[in-house]
Design an enzyme around this catalytic site. Structure first.
Site, PDB file in Angstrom:
ATOM      1  N   HIS A   4       0.836  -1.206   0.000  1.00 49.81           N
ATOM      2  CA  HIS A   4       0.000   0.000   0.000  1.00 49.81           C
ATOM      3  C   HIS A   4       0.870   1.255   0.000  1.00 49.81           C
ATOM      4  CE1 HIS A   4      -3.694   2.182   2.015  1.00 49.81           C
ATOM      5  NE2 HIS A   4      -3.282   2.784   0.924  1.00 49.81           N
ATOM      6  N   HIS A  26       1.250   5.088  -2.197  1.00 47.13           N
ATOM      7  CA  HIS A  26       0.706   5.988  -3.218  1.00 47.13           C
ATOM      8  C   HIS A  26       1.795   6.988  -3.621  1.00 47.13           C
ATOM      9  CE1 HIS A  26      -3.323   4.528  -2.324  1.00 47.13           C
ATOM     10  NE2 HIS A  26      -3.206   4.873  -1.056  1.00 47.13           N
ATOM     11  N   ALA A  53      -4.126   8.586  -3.346  1.00 43.02           N
ATOM     12  CA  ALA A  53      -5.547   8.260  -3.146  1.00 43.02           C
ATOM     13  C   ALA A  53      -6.393   9.522  -2.998  1.00 43.02           C
ATOM     14  CB  ALA A  53      -5.714   7.360  -1.925  1.00 43.02           C
ATOM     15  N   SER A  54      -5.917  10.469  -2.203  1.00 45.77           N
ATOM     16  CA  SER A  54      -6.742  11.649  -1.942  1.00 45.77           C
ATOM     17  C   SER A  54      -6.869  12.520  -3.193  1.00 45.77           C
ATOM     18  CB  SER A  54      -6.163  12.469  -0.789  1.00 45.77           C
ATOM     19  OG  SER A  54      -4.887  12.972  -1.137  1.00 45.77           O
ATOM     20  N   HIS A  67     -10.517   1.556  -1.715  1.00 50.11           N
ATOM     21  CA  HIS A  67      -9.919   2.792  -1.178  1.00 50.11           C
ATOM     22  C   HIS A  67     -10.690   4.002  -1.672  1.00 50.11           C
ATOM     23  CE1 HIS A  67      -6.972   5.466   0.465  1.00 50.11           C
ATOM     24  NE2 HIS A  67      -6.058   4.544   0.633  1.00 50.11           N
ATOM     25  N   TYR A  90     -11.723   7.554   5.302  1.00 47.99           N
ATOM     26  CA  TYR A  90     -10.973   6.342   4.937  1.00 47.99           C
ATOM     27  C   TYR A  90     -11.373   5.171   5.841  1.00 47.99           C
ATOM     28  CZ  TYR A  90      -7.550   8.731   1.836  1.00 47.99           C
ATOM     29  OH  TYR A  90      -6.935   9.412   0.817  1.00 47.99           O
ATOM     30  N   HIS A 101      -5.861   0.295   5.787  1.00 50.01           N
ATOM     31  CA  HIS A 101      -5.921   0.904   7.114  1.00 50.01           C
ATOM     32  C   HIS A 101      -6.369  -0.128   8.147  1.00 50.01           C
ATOM     33  CE1 HIS A 101      -7.319   3.714   3.873  1.00 50.01           C
ATOM     34  NE2 HIS A 101      -6.087   4.129   4.110  1.00 50.01           N
ATOM     35  N   GLU A 152       1.609   2.578   3.854  1.00 48.61           N
ATOM     36  CA  GLU A 152       1.046   3.786   3.227  1.00 48.61           C
ATOM     37  C   GLU A 152       1.920   5.006   3.484  1.00 48.61           C
ATOM     38  OE1 GLU A 152      -3.127   4.707   3.961  1.00 48.61           O
ATOM     39  OE2 GLU A 152      -3.252   5.876   2.137  1.00 48.61           O
ATOM     40  N   ARG A 170       2.677  11.558   8.859  1.00 52.32           N
ATOM     41  CA  ARG A 170       4.084  11.605   8.455  1.00 52.32           C
ATOM     42  C   ARG A 170       5.038  11.896   9.595  1.00 52.32           C
ATOM     43  NH1 ARG A 170       3.679  14.355   2.406  1.00 52.32           N
ATOM     44  NH2 ARG A 170       1.862  13.142   1.806  1.00 52.32           N
TER      45      ARG A 170
END
Lengths: 342, 342
Positions: free
Chosen positions: A6, A8, A72-73, A178, A194, A223, A284, A290
């Site tokens: 996972h 992105h 994804a966003s 997702h 999510y 998630h 992810e 972060r």
């Protein structure tokens, strides 16, 4: 080998976002709509965006290969119509393909689909075919709510989605379920939408007999499965009231959870409650969270640490989570690795 | 004493549901609308419905007092207009009041509100006042989504809700944040919508500074907080990215979780991750999950067992969860108990 299932492309060069903003402006005023050819990102820019970010962290944390899909966003299927989404998906998928070509040992692609609210999912199949056949992608991300938090599409168990499932089965590729950005003020994207979508998708499968129609269909719920493992007793009990088979038989040949749960007690619960066959390593990163956890001194999303430290796994089950399960759930990845002698 | 802070009158005599069905029919055809006086339920019927159900199980499981509110899934605020909801809420609250009068040692009321989508929450205050002043209710259930799964109301942090909060603060009563039946086919009511709402409400608070405006406002998030404790690291990390204070300071003076988590590993995680001051005993029986867990031989919703068995609590912290915290979060309950010398 450690496979992160996972990831992105959250660190794409700014030119991508600038092009997207022009595309969004072009929805209101067609004069402003940019041509695809106006987006120029060099291989050096791609290399730099990966080497200084994902690849650097993968090396630091000791993961080898990331299943890599568009941010994804940023999918934001609710923006514009099918054509807007189609152009946007093609651009984003191509960038992930280029990253996978530049770093073939470290990245393999998974596709975003050109979904659009109210549009037949069948329209996504051409992009899916291109990504699998031409790009060698090994999976897709399927958005159960292209409206972005208004939940106007039918449940995943509805025949509405069957054309996509038929193609998935034909290609033997799984879908990560997702969602994308929430445009509903009630739902924070990464903190509510999510996780809610993960729980919702699981329950849509539980109440249905989808996997009787598609015994080889595979869904990866990200998630850590949203609220599902934490409420595993609730879900077992609800299935029981509905006279469904045990979840193990009803869903766990088809549904898998990733390990994007950003603290030790969460991974402990996941690995205690969910059968090891159904857990795939993922972080992810670089994603929603972060920062560095002041309680541990390590990155929240450095999920490998939690898996190493949980008392509910041993060397063998850990390796299943790190590699074996991903190769089983993504058969095209396994085939590609075997071709390389891996 | 063991206080169960989350019980609904799910076992009300059939006459209630029959009256409600007539009321719903009366929305389409006013000729069919029943008068309130047409609903007749005797004390004996109430007594029987409680003694053979909730009270029997409370005695079997060793809990003493239940904070008792109308059946959550029957609130169905999306049905009809404010007048329909207002009449329905008054009837349901009165029944809970009668139960509390019949069994004053075992039940104390919490109110459902006559919410209606698109209607100013201020209109709920009269019912709230009656329930607190006349009935001695100690809390309310606040539905953050009266639309029933379409999420058309503003987030809980919006000034839209402030009139309710002002009254809550004035009366020193907490709100359990509890949605009702989902009329959105995507969301199964008890398997997705309830848990999603819990996570959503928490995140709405996290992203806001609501509790700076209302430092004494108290929200009880049911079903063990939805996905929140399982993803505690994610929420800590998201708060950190938003430069919010530590969750402990930002939210945990105002937000509490109940123990409606129906398996041992879930309660273990809850009691390990969430400070003991923020956990209140609850079972929500007789509710969503009524069966016996074949893995344990006990009822899924017999949550007392999990709390007794978790290694993360001792006699003192267990007592806080069973009694002390409920008395702190529901000050009017504490006062009522003290008046009885308890």
């Amino acid at each position: 080998m450690i496979i992160d299932c996972h990831g992105h492309y959250t660190t794409a060069p700014k030119a991508l976002e600038q092009w997207r903003n022009r595309q969004i402006a072009g929805i209101a005023d067609p004069v402003l709509m940019p041509a695809v050819s106006e987006l120029k990102i060099s291989d050096d820019e791609l290399r730099e965006s990966i080497e200084s970010n994902q690849l650097r962290l993968m090396k630091e944390r000791g993961s080898d290969l990331t299943i890599f899909s568009p941010r994804a966003s940023f999918m934001a299927h609710h923006i514009g119509d099918f054509n807007v989404s189609s152009t946007w998906a093609a651009i984003c998928n191509e960038l992930c393909h280029r990253v996978a070509q530049l770093f073939p040992e470290h990245f393999v692609g998974a596709a975003m689909l050109p979904q659009s609210p109210g549009v037949d999912p069948r329209t996504s199949i051409a992009e899916m075919e291109k990504c699998v056949r031409e790009y060698g992608f090994v999976g897709i991300n399927l958005n159960p709510d292209p409206s972005g938090g208004h939940w106007t599409s039918p449940p995943l168990s509805d025949r509405h989605w069957y054309p996509v499932y038929e193609k998935m089965v034909e290609y033997d590729i799984p879908a990560m379920i997702h969602v994308s950005t929430s445009c509903n003020a009630c739902f924070h994207t990464t903190g509510a939408h999510y996780l809610n979508a993960d729980t919702t998708a699981f329950m849509q499968c539980l109440t249905s007999d989808l996997f009787q129609d598609f015994p080889t269909l595979k869904f990866l719920i990200p998630h850590g499965g949203g609220a599902v493992p934490y409420h595993w007793g609730r879900f077992r009990g609800l299935a029981q009231e509905m006279k469904k088979p045990l979840l193990k038989d009803h869903l766990l040949n088809n549904i898998f959870f990733d390990t994007c749960v950003y603290h030790q007690p969460g991974i402990d619960l996941l690995s205690k409650v969910i059968p090891v066959d159904n857990i795939l390593f993922a972080s992810e990163m670089i994603g929603a969270v972060r920062g560095i956890d002041p309680e541990t001194g390590h990155y929240y999303d450095d999920t490998r640490r939690y898996i190493e430290n949980t008392p509910y796994l041993n060397a063998e089950t850990r390796q299943q989570i790190f590699e074996g399960n991903a190769r089983r759930v993504f058969p095209r990845l396994d085939a590609a690795l075997k071709q390389k002698g891996l």
